[in-house]
Scaffold this active site. Structure first.
Site, PDB file in Angstrom:
ATOM      1  N   TRP A 195      26.857  56.513  39.061  1.00 45.82           N
ATOM      2  CA  TRP A 195      27.901  55.746  38.392  1.00 45.82           C
ATOM      3  C   TRP A 195      28.586  56.671  37.372  1.00 45.82           C
ATOM      4  CZ3 TRP A 195      27.583  53.179  33.225  1.00 45.82           C
ATOM      5  CH2 TRP A 195      28.741  52.430  32.964  1.00 45.82           C
ATOM      6  N   ASP A 362      42.156  41.973  34.942  1.00 46.71           N
ATOM      7  CA  ASP A 362      40.805  42.336  35.389  1.00 46.71           C
ATOM      8  C   ASP A 362      39.810  41.229  35.035  1.00 46.71           C
ATOM      9  OD1 ASP A 362      38.274  44.150  35.675  1.00 46.71           O
ATOM     10  OD2 ASP A 362      39.901  45.438  36.362  1.00 46.71           O
ATOM     11  N   ASP A 363      38.572  41.577  34.924  1.00 50.73           N
ATOM     12  CA  ASP A 363      37.462  40.638  34.741  1.00 50.73           C
ATOM     13  C   ASP A 363      37.643  39.756  33.501  1.00 50.73           C
ATOM     14  OD1 ASP A 363      35.023  39.475  34.982  1.00 50.73           O
ATOM     15  OD2 ASP A 363      33.846  41.308  34.762  1.00 50.73           O
ATOM     16  N   TRP A 473      39.085  44.080  44.314  1.00 55.93           N
ATOM     17  CA  TRP A 473      37.853  43.453  44.832  1.00 55.93           C
ATOM     18  C   TRP A 473      36.677  44.303  44.385  1.00 55.93           C
ATOM     19  CZ3 TRP A 473      37.533  39.551  48.962  1.00 55.93           C
ATOM     20  CH2 TRP A 473      36.239  39.361  49.448  1.00 55.93           C
ATOM     21  N   ASP A 474      35.965  43.805  43.389  1.00 57.05           N
ATOM     22  CA  ASP A 474      34.880  44.567  42.782  1.00 57.05           C
ATOM     23  C   ASP A 474      33.536  44.161  43.393  1.00 57.05           C
ATOM     24  OD1 ASP A 474      33.646  46.265  41.025  1.00 57.05           O
ATOM     25  OD2 ASP A 474      34.319  45.252  39.198  1.00 57.05           O
ATOM     26  N   MET A 475      32.534  44.974  43.204  1.00 60.27           N
ATOM     27  CA  MET A 475      31.158  44.662  43.636  1.00 60.27           C
ATOM     28  C   MET A 475      30.227  45.554  42.827  1.00 60.27           C
ATOM     29  SD  MET A 475      28.291  44.978  45.296  1.00 60.27           S
ATOM     30  CE  MET A 475      28.413  46.619  45.940  1.00 60.27           C
ATOM     31  N   ASN A 476      29.381  44.917  42.015  1.00 54.12           N
ATOM     32  CA  ASN A 476      28.607  45.704  41.052  1.00 54.12           C
ATOM     33  C   ASN A 476      27.100  45.586  41.207  1.00 54.12           C
ATOM     34  OD1 ASN A 476      30.818  46.746  39.229  1.00 54.12           O
ATOM     35  ND2 ASN A 476      31.253  44.561  39.166  1.00 54.12           N
ATOM     36  N   CYS A 513      36.584  48.260  44.933  1.00 51.43           N
ATOM     37  CA  CYS A 513      35.966  48.898  43.774  1.00 51.43           C
ATOM     38  C   CYS A 513      34.507  48.507  43.828  1.00 51.43           C
ATOM     39  CB  CYS A 513      36.644  48.308  42.525  1.00 51.43           C
ATOM     40  SG  CYS A 513      35.791  48.654  40.989  1.00 51.43           S
ATOM     41  N   ASP A 535      34.687  54.532  37.404  1.00 55.86           N
ATOM     42  CA  ASP A 535      34.910  53.910  36.096  1.00 55.86           C
ATOM     43  C   ASP A 535      35.146  54.978  35.045  1.00 55.86           C
ATOM     44  OD1 ASP A 535      34.724  51.411  37.034  1.00 55.86           O
ATOM     45  OD2 ASP A 535      32.750  50.955  36.210  1.00 55.86           O
TER      46      ASP A 535
END
Ligand code: DGJ
Length: 772
Positions: A195, A362-363, A473-476, A513, A535
């Site tokens: 990361w 964003d978020d 489209w995020d994925m964490n 993302c 990031d």
């Protein structure tokens, strides 16, 4: 144009500059002969590895032929049990045995593409060769697909295993390809990281033994990208042989590069075999994902150009294929989750005034999401923050003349969310020992059709009801304990969801993302024309990240933004112009609070935006080069028919810097070019006490006066204009000197830590003496 030639048991696949050749040998096996420069079918004998004798302890395939051991034969697909002791590409148990002997059955030539059930693949191939193999002893069939993308010098490989054994078999491993290369003096280039530190180039000398490129995190991952390169030791950016490999797949992957006792390199890759066990009933089949192969004899820039063209031509779909991407402002690094409708609109208004074209929220806009502890899974707008909801925000943004984009993370769920209260079964609880959280999240169970429907319904509603132009489209969340098949089913579920939402809405620009570049792969690029690269937006860190990605992926695919300085992760202070020069080699945008920057910075940003717009198509779709002439600098270039842009990045400045050069690739040698440096202003605070040398009165350089002047007035970087032939520029012209600590002239360049120069190079029209 002979794309596929088949003669006397020789199979030759041609691209514009490369050939892939294998033959059917006397034992009905497919024997690999050549993957390299263009050759003729008649060359097969000369190019083949010779096998006239068995050596020492080898196991012979057939006692009657003492010249033939599978351990010495370069193969198109290695299996276990008949003497090949190298790592097999297929492992399965059929009727209590692991032995497989796949021999030739027949072939077909297919005009154009084929589809893979449940997985995306490239499109627009010129021709596909399909070779059917079978094991006559147990009824296992393997179909090998070779697709030729002629103009881009790419050949893809994939396979399908079909069980016709009459009983259930257990599949443990099915890779997409195997390539036995008989070459020495090789180096592996892989792209490793973490990361905030994605895609750093790692080079490994290939000695006897095995190197592995793999991901075990459930996704293609930031630890090791699925793409890698094998090059000759002496290959450079501009010269020499290199073979590149990548996968159209976003889940756990595995590739190995192993050198055997004869110096033959077995290269293979596909879905990770780890914890992979699939029961295949009679007549059932399993498809591998597509693997992408390319070769060059003209250095790494050329290999990268093959991959870049391939992605732009054959991977990216939707209306955004080869279409210039809008310059965006993203709210994340400006506000995190602390915003109001007013602060968002102010940010958008500021952005609009600077020429930015799209606003991305964003978020933090839904459910109880004021921190990453809660809210994922819910889609109801938080009206305390945004009265009037997303629709009214989107309308206000559109009324300003900006496009509107919004962030989602549909694959994850917080246990503290309305959705989890109602449907805890939607979460993929990986661990019977209790909740195993990552960033306080669980993954949604994408193997479950009801969960897929929930996501499709909510994201399409969000897009359609609010006129959304762009989705981030995020994925964490990583995977910790799923089996290989569960991982594969999840990835297939994800592709289905993306297909249902975005293939039907080709006008929506999707940027995927995953905590930055944790899922930067060709599978995701089939749906999202661009991917958030990291990031880490510190430009110095980004140089390594974007350079690493550039070996495999085009500039247009890499999301890159200018953010605030000092940087929030590295605390490093960097010049605004360098932040721009780095982000310009990407799908470009800004990610900082434009309301809190000085009027000088705003003026600079306005100029950056207009410069980028003027040259956007060169930046995003021009041919990209890494220039490796000076080790103290990182140098990137983009070029199209009309113009060339080169940026030169310094790292730490030392006293008495060497005279440095500008070297440009790809120009016409006998033409004359004008070279003009981009103009920008330095913040005067950078000069510290030096200011007192030029001012009539003594200033406190840390005081209020200097501070407030610095917000409005800058110091113009020395002008640089040169004129030279393409040949001289390829050799390298000497640039104006860097400032050496005393004396000043308007032509001097200022040497600052992390400073940079950007040059526009245009052909000069001889008669008028003007630039063309
Ligand atoms: C991780 C992403 O990489 C960031 O850009 C940002 O969108 C955050 N998630 C939001 O939670």
């Amino acid at each position: 144009m002979n794309i596929i030639e088949i003669r006397d048991n020789v199979f030759l696949l041609n691209t514009l500059h490369t050939s892939y050749l294998f033959k059917l040998n006397e034992h009905d096996h497919l024997e690999h002969v050549h993957y390299g420069s263009r050759v003729l079918p008649e060359d097969h004998d000369a190019l083949s590895v010779k096998h006239w004798t068995g050596y020492g302890t080898t196991i012979m395939y057939d006692e009657k032929d003492q010249t033939y051991s599978l351990d010495h034969i370069p193969q198109e697909f290695g299996t276990y049990g008949k003497g090949d002791l190298r790592e097999p590409s297929l492992e399965m148990e059929c009727k209590g045995s692991y032995t497989l002997d796949l021999t030739y059955d027949s072939y077909e030539i297919i005009d154009g593409d084929t589809k893979i059930e449940g997985l995306p693949n490239a499109y627009g191939c010129d021709r596909t060769l399909l070779v059917h193999l079978k094991d006559v002893h147990n009824g296992i069939h393997l179909d090998l697909y070779y697709a030729v993308y002629y103009d881009t010098d790419v050949i893809s490989r994939r396979c399908v295993l079909i069980n016709r054994s009459g009983s259930t078999v257990v599949l443990h491993k099915l890779l997409s390809y195997c390539l036995d290369l008989s070459e020495n003096d090789l180096t592996l280039m892989s792209f490793t990281g973490a990361w905030n530190k994605e895609a750093h180039l790692t080079e490994t000398d290939l000695e006897r033994g095995k190197q592995v490129v793999e991901s075990r995190s459930g996704f293609s991952g930031n630890k090791t990208n699925p793409g890698f390169i094998v090059r000759k030791d002496n290959t450079t950016e501009c010269n020499g042989k290199a073979w590149g490999f990548n996968l159209v797949y976003s889940g756990n992957h595995y590739s190995s590069v192993a050198k055997d006792e004869y110096g033959v390199l077995r290269i293979q890759g596909g879905i990770s075999p780890e914890r992979f066990e699939l029961k295949l009933k009679n007549k059932e089949s399993f498809c591998s994902p597509e693997a992408v192969l390319s070769y060059t004899e003209n250095g790494l820039n050329d290999l990268s150009a093959h991959f870049h063209d391939f992605v732009n031509e054959h991977i990216v779909r939707s209306d955004w294929k080869k279409k210039e991407r809008p310059i965006l402002i993203n709210s994340w690094e400006a506000f995190g989750m602390k915003f109001t409708k007013d602060s968002l609109l102010k940010l958008a208004q500021n952005a609009k005034e600077l020429g930015i074209e799209m606003f991305v929220l964003d978020d933090g806009w839904f459910g109880r999401r004021d921190s990453d502890l809660r809210g994922l899974g819910d889609y109801d707008c938080n009206r305390r923050k945004i009265p009037g909801g997303i629709r009214s925000l989107s309308k206000s943004i559109h009324d300003m003349g900006l496009l509107f984009g919004i962030w989602v993370e549909p694959e994850a769920i917080n246990p503290d969310s309305a959705l989890y209260e109602k449907h805890p079964e939607y979460a993929l609880n990986e661990n019977e020992r209790g909740l195993l959280l990552g960033r306080h999240e669980l993954l949604m169970d994408l193997g479950n059709a009801e969960v897929r429907d929930y996501i499709v319904e909510n994201v399409t509603k969000l897009i359609d009801e609010n006129d959304v132009d762009y989705i981030k489209w995020d994925m964490n969340r990583l995977m910790a304990s799923l089996s290989g098949i569960e991982n594969h089913d999840y990835i297939k579920g994800l592709y289905e969801v993306l297909e249902r939402i975005f293939i039907k809405r080709p006008w929506v620009l999707l940027e995927s993302c995953s905590s930055g570049g944790n899922r930067f792969d060709l599978g995701m690029l089939c749906y999202s024309p661009q991917i958030w690269a990291s990031d880490d937006t510190d430009p110095v860190e980004r140089l390594d990240i974007q350079k690493g990605l550039s070996y495999l992926y085009p500039v247009s695919a890499m999301g890159a933004h200018v953010s605030a300085s000092p940087h929030s992760m590295t605390f490093r202070t960097t010049p605004l112009e360098t932040r721009f020069h780095v982000a310009a080699f990407g799908a470009f945008g800004y990610e900082l609070d434009l309301g809190s920057i000085s009027s000088l910075s705003k003026k600079e940003i306005k100029e950056q935006v207009s410069y980028y717009k003027k040259h956007r198509s060169t930046f995003q779709f021009g041919r990209f080069y890494r220039i490796d002439e000076e080790s103290d600098y990182e140098v990137f270039e983009v070029q199209n028919e009309e113009e060339t842009i080169v940026a030169k990045f310094r790292r730490i400045v030392h006293a008495v810097p060497s005279f440095d050069k500008l070297c440009v690739y790809g120009l016409k040698e006998d033409r004359v070019y004008a070279v003009d440096a981009r103009e920008f202003n330095h913040n005067i605070k950078k000069f510290g006490n030096l200011l007192n040398y030029v001012t009539p009165v003594q200033l406190n350089t840390e005081g209020l006066l200097v501070h407030s002047i610095s917000k409005r007035r800058g110091f113009k970087e020395g002008t640089q204009n040169y004129r030279a032939s393409g040949r001289a520029l390829r050799y390298g012209i000497n640039l104006n000197n860097l400032f050496l600590g005393s004396g000043f002239d308007r032509h001097l360049r200022l040497s600052l830590d992390y400073g940079s120069d950007m040059f526009l190079i245009k052909e000069v029209n001889d008669e008028s003496g003007k630039e063309e």
